[in-house]
Design an enzyme around this catalytic site. Sequence first.
Site, mmCIF file in Angstrom:
data_model
loop_
_atom_site.group_PDB
_atom_site.id
_atom_site.type_symbol
_atom_site.label_atom_id
_atom_site.label_comp_id
_atom_site.label_asym_id
_atom_site.label_seq_id
_atom_site.Cartn_x
_atom_site.Cartn_y
_atom_site.Cartn_z
ATOM 1 N N ASP A 288 0.828 -1.200 0.000
ATOM 2 C CA ASP A 288 0.000 0.000 0.000
ATOM 3 C C ASP A 288 0.869 1.260 0.000
ATOM 4 O OD1 ASP A 288 -2.768 1.114 0.539
ATOM 5 O OD2 ASP A 288 -1.707 1.964 2.249
ATOM 6 N N GLU A 330 1.073 -0.519 -5.237
ATOM 7 C CA GLU A 330 0.007 0.477 -5.348
ATOM 8 C C GLU A 330 0.660 1.846 -5.340
ATOM 9 O OE1 GLU A 330 -3.267 3.265 -3.716
ATOM 10 O OE2 GLU A 330 -1.640 2.538 -2.479
HETATM 11 C C1 GLC Z 1 -3.999 3.346 -0.218
HETATM 12 C C2 GLC Z 1 -5.388 2.796 -0.109
HETATM 13 C C3 GLC Z 1 -6.309 3.876 0.356
HETATM 14 C C4 GLC Z 1 -5.827 4.404 1.673
HETATM 15 C C5 GLC Z 1 -4.370 4.822 1.603
HETATM 16 C C6 GLC Z 1 -3.793 4.992 2.968
HETATM 17 O O1 GLC Z 1 -3.897 4.297 -1.197
HETATM 18 O O2 GLC Z 1 -5.791 2.253 -1.334
HETATM 19 O O3 GLC Z 1 -7.608 3.409 0.441
HETATM 20 O O4 GLC Z 1 -6.589 5.494 2.045
HETATM 21 O O5 GLC Z 1 -3.565 3.873 0.988
HETATM 22 O O6 GLC Z 1 -3.558 3.734 3.554
HETATM 23 C C1 GLC Z 2 -3.378 9.418 -3.605
HETATM 24 C C2 GLC Z 2 -2.235 8.576 -3.231
HETATM 25 C C3 GLC Z 2 -2.660 7.138 -3.117
HETATM 26 C C4 GLC Z 2 -3.869 7.038 -2.228
HETATM 27 C C5 GLC Z 2 -4.945 7.892 -2.691
HETATM 28 C C6 GLC Z 2 -6.090 7.816 -1.723
HETATM 29 O O1 GLC Z 2 -3.734 9.174 -4.912
HETATM 30 O O2 GLC Z 2 -1.191 8.683 -4.175
HETATM 31 O O3 GLC Z 2 -1.645 6.383 -2.589
HETATM 32 O O4 GLC Z 2 -4.393 5.772 -2.242
HETATM 33 O O5 GLC Z 2 -4.487 9.190 -2.778
HETATM 34 O O6 GLC Z 2 -7.078 8.660 -2.115
#
Ligand code: GLC
Ligand code: GLC
Length: 637
Positions: A288, A330
């Site tokens: 993540d 991700e």
């Molecule tokens: C990732 C997840 C998102 C979350 C963020 C913080 O981007 O997909 O849902 O808010 O990480 O953990």
């Molecule tokens: C941004 C971050 C991503 C996160 C997302 C959540 O795009 O780069 O990591 O999951 O915000 O909204």
Amino acid sequence: MIDDKALSRTKRRIHSALEKQFSDWKKEDFLLYTARVERNLERLLYHLDSLYNNQPDWYLFAEKMVIEAGKSWSKRTTVLRAVDIEREQSPTWFKSHEMVGAVCYVDLFAKNLNGIKEKIPYFKELGITYLHLMPIFERPKGENDGGYAVSSYREVDRALGKMSELKQLTKVLRKEGISLVLDFINNHTSDEHKWAKEAKNGDEFYKDFYFFFPDQNIPNQYENNLREIFPEIRRGNFHKNKDTEEWVWSTFHNYQWDLNYKNPEVLIAISQEMLFLANQGVDVLRLDAVPFTWKRMGTDCENQPEAHSLIKALNAVARMAAPALLFKSEAIVHPDEVAKYVSHEECQISYNPTTMAMIWESLATREVKLLKESLKNRFHIPADCAWVNYVRSHDDIGWTFSDEDANSIGIYPAGHRFFLNHFYTNDFTGSFSNGKPFQYNPTNGDLRVCGTTASLAGLEQAIDLNDEGRINDAVNRIILLYSVALTIGGIPLLYLGDELGLMNDYSFEKDSSKKEDTRWVHRYSMDWEKAKSAQKGDGIAGRIYQEMKRRIWIRKNTPAFGSGDIELAETNNRHVLGYLKKHGDEKIVVIHNFSEQQQEIRCWLSIGVDLLTKYQVDLNGVITLDGYQSLWVKLDE
Ligand code: GLC
Ligand code: GLC
């Protein structure tokens, strides 16, 4: 950089430490583990050196990591050890046309882990072989970012089940040919994780697991260059902790505390949590928020070289002690930065946020030029890796295309993002979409978009208007977007519920723990009544479900769709995308009309059969496509 002499000295030292530590192991176990260590130690040392060589005895950390990894490996079951060997022998096992992914929240889809087990027949009917269950770990009560605030990596949230049930589930899924994907949220923990609790109590060892600042002086210096992820919820990237009266780095929410990887103890601890999960039988860990793990003053603290070294070090440890495990990245950032996380030594698979955003862009504009440009310049990744191609996720859509690509074809990037945000939030004349704005930043005007596939694609509006023509268009748009994901290569990922065309759920607006986060609009509960009737083919949901399922199974019978690369094919029509997929002698031309109007295209290819209709098609000439039609043409040899 570590020199050869120091390298062999360190390797020798670690080898004798292993001999001492594991003297009671069976000989063949020792040989197997040390052979894997041998194969991966050099790169582990190289990355640890690049991260920590400012610390006098950094190699002792390496030793500790390898010993702890060995202890984990010794607890690995016979079945998992066999999977390890199998995957070592076919390291690109996940690159197959037979792979089809799906993702859901456990509670919203099936109540709990046992419920998920009961839904296996549903997955099988849809041909699913990769199942991503969103965070299942212990988390704070109330607000917890949908579980993305982890209080223990070793405990399942009580409402969802128990660790023993998870272990059991991985076994059953494996028998059914389904790989389990879980989130590994390792940029931050919740403020209720025991490390954070110890830190709040003033324990210096654990305080160094996070970033504490006595005042705002340093935070403000960092802040000059940082992005804000949830500016509507809280400005900036730090908050003042009530217990210690200090400022804590918390990129996402106040209750999600960024881990301090400058401290090698954090990496060692995290590698242990990782191997623990691998030993439960998890096949893929979705790493993540990978861009955020390393902070450097004067930068935006995203995508730093060390963020890559950290994953590569974890990858090396995984190859030693749980070689079956894959990493999925991700990174929702600039396309070139996304691609940098993808390699066999880092993350073997990755979300493809660029193509995802670009298919929505094409749907709004009815033109494919930006999509084509981004496929031409930003789609390629190493041959032993795969994109995970998706249409929607549980997060917002951000328009992360490359400005350079846009400028090169006469699109003004900022204006275009402004248009897309307005189009998808139904603030543009003629828009079919019912999205919700997400996290407007008043300082720079940034905005993202939320909504389910169906609502963004126009189904909600069409049903409200009770307009058959619009309903047809919306259904066709949903099928079109998934047709891209199913054919473009890599692993297609279904956001469960999309196969029924489930629409926005506005009930979050009444829930105080959710109302500020519009992502909840697309995090609906699965509608099992609808699923049942859709399985019989009833209603709009039935139309979507049946067609989606049919296309999934065609994909699963077409090896070329598993291969990674694409060649763009000229269609001579600005509304129509074309690409060629190859596998051995098999050549498939895929064509997608992104407009609701009939379109003529002109190709200079050859004759083939459309796998969707079974009709012969002559792709050496002019042909007419219906609005939103796709062709999957297998060329005659
Ligand atoms: C990732 C997840 C998102 C979350 C963020 C913080 O981007 O997909 O849902 O808010 O990480 O953990
Ligand atoms: C941004 C971050 C991503 C996160 C997302 C959540 O795009 O780069 O990591 O999951 O915000 O909204």
